[in-house]
Design a protein around this motif. Structure first.
Motif, PDB file in Angstrom:
ATOM      1  N   ILE A 270       0.864  -1.186   0.000  1.00 25.68           N
ATOM      2  CA  ILE A 270       0.000   0.000   0.000  1.00 25.68           C
ATOM      3  C   ILE A 270       0.899   1.234   0.000  1.00 25.68           C
ATOM      4  O   ILE A 270       1.882   1.285   0.733  1.00 25.68           O
ATOM      5  N   THR A 271       0.569   2.217  -0.801  1.00 27.53           N
ATOM      6  CA  THR A 271       1.371   3.441  -0.823  1.00 27.53           C
ATOM      7  C   THR A 271       0.533   4.628  -1.278  1.00 27.53           C
ATOM      8  O   THR A 271      -0.470   4.470  -1.975  1.00 27.53           O
ATOM      9  N   ALA A 272       0.971   5.818  -0.893  1.00 30.94           N
ATOM     10  CA  ALA A 272       0.289   7.039  -1.315  1.00 30.94           C
ATOM     11  C   ALA A 272       0.938   7.640  -2.547  1.00 30.94           C
ATOM     12  O   ALA A 272       0.404   8.570  -3.144  1.00 30.94           O
ATOM     13  N   TYR A 273       2.100   7.123  -2.947  1.00 29.39           N
ATOM     14  CA  TYR A 273       2.870   7.739  -4.020  1.00 29.39           C
ATOM     15  C   TYR A 273       3.041   6.778  -5.175  1.00 29.39           C
ATOM     16  O   TYR A 273       3.722   5.759  -5.053  1.00 29.39           O
ATOM     17  N   GLU A 274       2.421   7.094  -6.301  1.00 30.41           N
ATOM     18  CA  GLU A 274       2.439   6.181  -7.440  1.00 30.41           C
ATOM     19  C   GLU A 274       3.854   5.941  -7.956  1.00 30.41           C
ATOM     20  O   GLU A 274       4.252   4.810  -8.215  1.00 30.41           O
ATOM     21  N   GLU A 275       4.626   7.011  -8.112  1.00 29.46           N
ATOM     22  CA  GLU A 275       5.981   6.843  -8.640  1.00 29.46           C
ATOM     23  C   GLU A 275       6.811   5.994  -7.694  1.00 29.46           C
ATOM     24  O   GLU A 275       7.563   5.115  -8.097  1.00 29.46           O
TER      25      GLU A 275
ATOM     26  N   LYS B 232      -3.175   4.633  -2.473  1.00 32.77           N
ATOM     27  CA  LYS B 232      -4.125   5.354  -1.613  1.00 32.77           C
ATOM     28  C   LYS B 232      -4.698   6.558  -2.360  1.00 32.77           C
ATOM     29  O   LYS B 232      -3.946   7.240  -3.064  1.00 32.77           O
ATOM     30  N   PRO B 233      -5.981   6.874  -2.200  1.00 27.68           N
ATOM     31  CA  PRO B 233      -6.999   6.088  -1.503  1.00 27.68           C
ATOM     32  C   PRO B 233      -7.327   4.828  -2.299  1.00 27.68           C
ATOM     33  O   PRO B 233      -7.400   4.851  -3.526  1.00 27.68           O
ATOM     34  N   VAL B 234      -7.540   3.743  -1.593  1.00 30.20           N
ATOM     35  CA  VAL B 234      -7.721   2.440  -2.234  1.00 30.20           C
ATOM     36  C   VAL B 234      -9.039   2.400  -3.004  1.00 30.20           C
ATOM     37  O   VAL B 234     -10.090   2.761  -2.481  1.00 30.20           O
ATOM     38  N   ASP B 235      -8.950   1.961  -4.253  1.00 32.33           N
ATOM     39  CA  ASP B 235     -10.124   1.810  -5.115  1.00 32.33           C
ATOM     40  C   ASP B 235     -10.613   0.359  -5.046  1.00 32.33           C
ATOM     41  O   ASP B 235      -9.804  -0.584  -5.083  1.00 32.33           O
TER      42      ASP B 235
END
Length: 245
Positions: A79-84, A100-103
Motif C-alpha cells: 500500500i502506498t500514497a505515491y504512485e511513482e 491510496k486512496p484504495v479503489d
C-alpha cells in the motif's frame, strides 16, 4: 485467507477493512499494525496468509519489516500514497500494490493477482522489488508521464543535462530524455563508477577511449565530452585509478 493490515494511519486501515467486507472476498482480518516492530510481533504470532503492507511506516519501511522477519510464508499486497514511489519499488518485481486512496476495483484485481502467485514466486519478486527500492543492483529507473524505463548502467554511456532536462545515451543507440537535472542522478551514478568531468555531463568510465590533454574526452562511440578546468584534476585521478582496476 487470514490477513493482517500493516498501516500507520487508522482511518486507512478501517477503510480497507470496509472495502474488503464489501466485495465478499474470502479474507479474514486477524490483526492490525501501525509500525514495523508491531508488525513483526503480530505476524509471528498470528501467522497470516496475506499481509496488506504500507511502504512507509512510522518506524521504517515495508522492506525493513521483510528483512527482519524470519520467514516470508505469506503473500503481500503493498500500500502506498505515491504512485511513482510504488512503481519504482514494486513494478519491476511484479509485486502488486494498492494506491491510496484504495479503489475497490483495484483491490479486487490485486487480490486476484496475488492469489495466483506461489510463495516462492513472490519471494523472488520481493527480492527484485527490494533491490529497486534501495537502488541496489546495476540499474536505474527513469520516470516518464506514462511509463517507467529500466536502464542497465553497464549499457549507459553518458548523460547530458540541459536546462533542467537530462538525456541518457545507451550503447544500443537508445536515448531517453527526462525532466530532471543531472544532480538528481549524480549520487547513484557516482556509486556505479560514473564521473562528472563537466557540469553538463556524466560519463561511464568503461566507455572512455581517450583523453586529449587539451581537455576533451573521447568515448568509444565517438562522442566528445569536454572537461572543465576545475574538474580536470579529479577526472584524471579517476581515470588513472580506473586504469588500475
Amino acid at each position: 485467507m487470514k490477513s493482517i493490515i500493516v498501516e500507520d494511519k487508522e482511518y486507512i486501515r478501517k477503510g480497507l477493512i470496509s472495502l474488503i467486507s464489501s466485495i465478499d472476498a474470502d479474507i479474514e482480518i486477524i490483526g492490525e499494525c501501525e509500525s514495523v516492530q508491531e508488525a513483526l510481533i503480530v505476524a509471528k504470532t498470528c501467522k497470516p496468509e496475506l499481509v496488506f503492507l504500507d511502504i512507509n511506516l512510522s518506524d521504517g519501511t515495508a522492506f525493513d519489516f521483510l528483512e527482519k522477519i524470519d520467514v516470508i510464508d505469506f503473500k503481500i499486497i503493498f500500500i502506498t500514497a505515491y504512485e511513482e514511489y510504488a512503481l519504482k519499488a514494486l513494478k519491476i518485481g511484479a509485486v502488486d500494490y494498492l494506491l491510496k486512496p484504495v479503489d475497490v476495483e483495484e483491490l479486487k484485481m490485486a487480490l486476484e493477482k496475488v492469489a495466483k502467485l506461489t510463495a516462492a514466486d513472490q519471494k523472488n519478486q520481493i527480492v527484485k522489488a527490494k533491490q529497486v527500492f534501495n537502488n541496489e543492483g546495476n540499474h536505474l529507473i527513469l520516470s516518464f508521464q506514462d511509463s517507467y524505463q529500466v536502464i542497465n548502467l553497464d549499457e549507459l554511456i553518458y548523460c547530458e543535462s540541459d536546462k533542467g532536462y537530462t538525456t541518457f545515451y545507451c550503447s544500443d543507440g537508445n536515448k531517453y530524455l527526462v525532466s530532471k537535472t543531472l544532480k538528481d542522478f549524480e549520487e547513484r551514478l557516482l556509486e556505479a563508477n560514473f564521473q562528472r568531468p563537466h557540469q553538463s555531463f556524466m560519463i561511464n568510465m568503461k566507455f572512455v577511449d581517450k583523453y586529449d590533454k587539451s581537455g576533451t574526452i573521447y568515448l568509444k562511440n565517438g562522442t566528445k565530452i569536454p572537461v572543465s578546468s576545475r574538474k580536470k584534476e579529479s577526472f584524471l585521478s579517476s581515470l588513472f585509478n580506473w586504469n588500475k582496476k
